[in-house]
Design an enzyme around this catalytic site. Sequence first.
Site, short mmCIF file in Angstrom:
data_model
loop_
_atom_site.label_atom_id
_atom_site.label_comp_id
_atom_site.label_asym_id
_atom_site.label_seq_id
_atom_site.Cartn_x
_atom_site.Cartn_y
_atom_site.Cartn_z
N HIS A 59 -1.52 -9.01 -1.96
CA HIS A 59 -1.50 -9.67 -3.27
C HIS A 59 -1.24 -11.17 -3.12
O HIS A 59 -0.30 -11.72 -3.70
CB HIS A 59 -0.42 -9.05 -4.16
CG HIS A 59 -0.56 -7.58 -4.40
ND1 HIS A 59 -0.24 -6.63 -3.46
CD2 HIS A 59 -0.98 -6.90 -5.49
CE1 HIS A 59 -0.46 -5.42 -3.95
NE2 HIS A 59 -0.90 -5.55 -5.18
N GLU A 240 -7.51 -1.48 -8.69
CA GLU A 240 -6.90 -1.08 -7.40
C GLU A 240 -7.10 0.40 -7.12
O GLU A 240 -7.05 0.83 -5.96
CB GLU A 240 -5.39 -1.36 -7.41
CG GLU A 240 -5.01 -2.82 -7.35
CD GLU A 240 -3.49 -3.03 -7.40
OE1 GLU A 240 -3.04 -4.13 -7.09
OE2 GLU A 240 -2.74 -2.08 -7.75
#
Length: 280
Positions: A59, A240
């Site tokens: 991330h 995701e």
Amino acid sequence: MAELLAGLGTSHVPSIAAALDKGLRDSDEWKPFFDGYIPAQDWVRAHKPDIAVVIFNDHGNSFFLDRIPTLALGVAEEYQPADEGWGPRAVPNFIGASDFAWHLADQMVAGHFDPMICRELDVDHGLQVPMELVFGRPAAWPVKIVPILVNTIQYPIPTPQRMWELGQLLRRAIASYPTDEKIIVMGTGGLSHQLQGARAGYINPDADRAWIAKIGADPARYRAMTREDYIAEFGSEGAELIMWLVMRGCMDDSVRTLHQQYFAPASMTGAGMVLLENMG
Ligand code: DHB
Ligand code: FE
């Protein structure tokens, strides 16, 4: 040959790590959530996998927007937990299953997947949180890891079908690995959430519940959906979830759902998990 013991899908929300760090595991707010992982913790204690293959996305901690591999594979001997801005967490380093990772690297390239190969990599909450949820806070992790990183941050992200095919390749790589090591495959991310833009705060508990109910027994729809479908249904970061398809794609057509749970807490993210076992 190595053996695939189980597939596990789970969210990797960073507030889970923060709750553990603040000693809130047994607070009224968090206890039901963490207790939902006890069956998975009991399962790994009973079955003792040697290797956890963890599919997750970085991330912006080890890769930033200037250079993002679509697929990356860790082959390191050891991985440090990434410092995500609040200092190092009290999480032990992760030991890499380097030999299996190199075998997988070879199989991926031979099978036309071409990952970026990482000999050095800090792993962020995408990997840390699932490991803590399943293995607790040991002095040393009881399994070695193989990190597979998927770009779900910056478009274009890979397609759901591609993730499924990566799972099938992982299945062949496990079957062709000449040791008797036992492997658990963990697909991470989701469930529905959107952290940005006009729909920031969007979650879709109905879609999340359907995902948890069907990803084991009836995953065909999720494999066929487009990336845009994922964003519409699960939110831009809920996309995701495509990483769970690697886990599901490496399992048998028929699986038994050993455990499942879903929380739509008063927060930004639907959170859930499934534990699946092959039925042959
Ligand atoms: C958040 C971050 C994530 O990576 C995720 O998967 C879910 C939620 C967050 O910052 O809230
Ligand atoms: Fe995430």
